[in-house]
Design a protein around this motif. Structure first.
Motif, PDB file in Angstrom:
ATOM      1  N   UNK A 368       0.835  -1.206   0.000  1.00  0.00           N
ATOM      2  CA  UNK A 368       0.000   0.000   0.000  1.00  0.00           C
ATOM      3  C   UNK A 368       0.867   1.252   0.000  1.00  0.00           C
ATOM      4  N   UNK A 369       0.215   2.398  -0.222  1.00  0.00           N
ATOM      5  CA  UNK A 369       0.878   3.710  -0.276  1.00  0.00           C
ATOM      6  C   UNK A 369       1.970   3.764  -1.352  1.00  0.00           C
ATOM      7  N   UNK A 370       1.541   3.663  -2.580  1.00  0.00           N
ATOM      8  CA  UNK A 370       2.447   3.699  -3.734  1.00  0.00           C
ATOM      9  C   UNK A 370       2.782   5.141  -4.130  1.00  0.00           C
ATOM     10  N   UNK A 371       3.894   5.338  -4.865  1.00  0.00           N
ATOM     11  CA  UNK A 371       4.187   6.677  -5.414  1.00  0.00           C
ATOM     12  C   UNK A 371       3.043   7.142  -6.318  1.00  0.00           C
ATOM     13  N   UNK A 372       2.659   8.395  -6.166  1.00  0.00           N
ATOM     14  CA  UNK A 372       1.522   8.934  -6.919  1.00  0.00           C
ATOM     15  C   UNK A 372       1.757   8.888  -8.426  1.00  0.00           C
ATOM     16  N   UNK A 373       3.010   9.084  -8.845  1.00  0.00           N
ATOM     17  CA  UNK A 373       3.269   9.202 -10.284  1.00  0.00           C
ATOM     18  C   UNK A 373       3.220   7.880 -11.038  1.00  0.00           C
ATOM     19  N   UNK A 374       3.061   6.745 -10.336  1.00  0.00           N
ATOM     20  CA  UNK A 374       2.909   5.469 -11.050  1.00  0.00           C
ATOM     21  C   UNK A 374       1.499   4.897 -10.876  1.00  0.00           C
ATOM     22  N   UNK A 385       2.130  14.152   0.125  1.00  0.00           N
ATOM     23  CA  UNK A 385       2.109  14.777  -1.194  1.00  0.00           C
ATOM     24  C   UNK A 385       2.789  13.984  -2.288  1.00  0.00           C
ATOM     25  N   UNK A 386       3.353  12.833  -1.937  1.00  0.00           N
ATOM     26  CA  UNK A 386       4.052  12.066  -2.986  1.00  0.00           C
ATOM     27  C   UNK A 386       3.559  10.622  -3.114  1.00  0.00           C
ATOM     28  N   UNK A 387       2.739  10.153  -2.173  1.00  0.00           N
ATOM     29  CA  UNK A 387       2.179   8.802  -2.279  1.00  0.00           C
ATOM     30  C   UNK A 387       0.656   8.870  -2.279  1.00  0.00           C
ATOM     31  N   UNK A 388       0.033   7.801  -2.784  1.00  0.00           N
ATOM     32  CA  UNK A 388      -1.428   7.717  -2.805  1.00  0.00           C
ATOM     33  C   UNK A 388      -1.872   6.459  -2.057  1.00  0.00           C
TER      34      UNK A 388
END
Length: 477
Positions: A368-374, A385-388
């Motif tokens: 869980x909590x992957x980088x937002x840009x992938x 601000x960098x993970x979703x």
């Protein structure tokens, strides 16, 4: 006289009773023994013909593939391999099968050959077992959601939006391909098309399911989805089925709970209700594995792998922790991985996912909590601000099998993410409306049904777990 299926007859006591059964001949040997199957079970029932008192013209027509109706007495079997058999008193040929041209002869066929004869391949043990298993899994999915208060919804197959941002979609158009109407700029004028806009076959029902979750609470979709990805691999189809639940007032932790309970439930169902088919597929896979080099063989047999899922708690690990584990792992340090993990932000490959499940944690894993840009635009941005708030479930032998997230419920954040990805607001105005009128935390996940059938059956090519595969350059049947 009792009409029964082969599955029922094989479960009966040996008491003598007259039965009537219809099916297809698998083999006919010694002019006496018919192996009959009607599709209800992996097992054939032996029917013993009194050939001395049977019309010779009838005997000649008992060939592999022929459809027959048999009347006889169910008796205790005199031979090995079965408890009961039918002492035939009457046989009727319902449909002949020419032994010179019938493709599914009683011998080993390659899966490639059987794909070319997909209309007949369920006459084999392997494919009849796989398709009964597929049916049972489908029922188990509907049962699970029905038992847990979900409403089944049918999302559109024709859509004007691209839920995944994948871009690889099949266009749906009624325009004349040789002479389409054009705009002043020379582009195709889709305003004159059937729907008055450019439309495609759906890649996902998720966005529409979200709208229903925000009024009905708990919903799920289970329908066909399409990708125009020119990928001729053993893991890709152009047409496949997706299961997508969406739940209002549920956060990421609840989403992980739901997905784990769901996967355990449907796999438990087939373990309990498809024992003969699973045992056959387990043995088939074990014998196939013996022909491979030791390094390529699976550590677990099929049924053992299914129980590995149902009997273990799923380990929950953040993407960041997983990256640290992988970066410091022996295969990574010794460059045994095909894709070396060097830094945070890398998209994990199947080899990394399998390492975490099979070697490191030795249980199913939820990352869980992957980088937002992938990850996709609709996943909720974390405070860093960098993970979703994304989550993927990883299984042995297959890697990722479920992907989901807590959805972004904040209108301003969602608008910012769409703008950054050049997704026009007017295209998804109705999706944004959900964030204007009674927005709330909500979550969901997606499961590719054929990936589940592959995992449960041990089949290694996705084309062998769907009745008629649609792949690049292939739309046969």
């Amino acid at each position: 006289m009792v009409n029964k299926t082969v599955a029922v007859l094989l479960s009966e006591d040996h008491k003598q009773q007259e039965v009537h059964i219809k099916g297809w001949v698998r083999t006919f040997r010694a002019n006496r023994f018919i192996a009959l199957n009607d599709g209800s079970t992996i097992n054939n029932i032996q029917c013993v013909v009194d050939f001395e008192n049977t019309d010779e013209n009838i005997l000649k027509r008992i060939t592999t593939g022929a459809a027959v109706a048999i009347t006889g007495d169910l008796v205790e079997s005199q031979g090995k391999g079965q408890k009961v058999e039918i002492a035939v008193t009457n046989i009727e040929i319902l449909g002949d099968s020419d032994p010179e041209t019938y493709p599914i002869q009683p011998k080993k066929h390659t899966f490639e050959f059987l794909r070319e004869n997909a209309h007949l391949r369920t006459r084999t043990n392997t494919f009849s077992a796989v398709m009964r298993l597929r049916s049972a899994l489908s029922f188990a999915i509907h049962k699970y959601f029905n038992d847990n208060g979900f409403y089944y919804m049918h999302t559109p197959i024709i859509t004007g939006s691209d839920a995944e941002g994948a871009g690889e979609m099949f266009r749906v158009s009624a325009l004349d391909p040789k002479n389409p109407p054009l705009t002043e700029d020379g582009d195709v004028n889709y305003k004159e098309d059937f729907f008055g806009k450019e439309t495609n076959l759906t890649v996902s029902g998720q966005l529409e399911a979200e709208t229903y979750a925000m009024s009905l609470g708990k919903v799920y979709t289970f329908g066909p989805t399409f990708r125009a990805e020119n990928s001729n691999t053993s893991r890709h189809l152009a047409e496949f089925w997706m299961i997508e639940p969406e739940v209002a007032f549920m956060d990421l932790a609840g989403n992980m709970d739901l997905a784990e309970d769901f996967m355990k439930s449907v796999i438990t169902y087939v373990l309990e209700n498809c024992q003969d088919d699973l045992q056959f597929l387990d043995d088939r896979l074990f014998n196939e594995e013996k022909t491979k080099p030791q390094a390529e063989r699976s550590d677990m047999r099929l049924i053992e792998k299914l129980k590995f899922v149902t009997e273990n708690n799923f380990k929950r690990v953040s993407y960041t922790e997983a990256i640290d584990i992988l970066r410091n792992s022996k295969p990574n340090k010794k460059k045994k991985f095909k894709y070396i993990i060097e830094e945070w932000g890398a998209d994990l490959q199947s080899e990394h996912e399998r390492f975490l499940v099979e070697k490191h944690f030795k249980c199913p894993v939820i990352l869980f909590d992957y980088p937002a840009n992938i990850k996709a635009f609709y996943m909720r941005l974390n405070e860093d601000g960098k993970t979703v708030r994304a989550m993927d479930i990883l299984f042995p032998g297959i890697g990722e099998i479920v992907g989901g997230s807590q959805r972004e419920e904040r209108l301003d954040v969602l608008k910012e993410k769409m703008a950054a990805l050049d997704i026009p607001e007017e295209e998804l105005w109705w999706y944004l409306d959900l964030r204007k009128y009674g927005t709330a935390v909500h979550s969901g996940f997606g499961l590719g049904f054929e990936r589940l059938v592959m995992f449960a059956s041990g089949m290694t090519n996705i084309r062998d777990v769907i009745p008629y595969p649609r792949t690049p350059q292939n739309a046969e049947f």
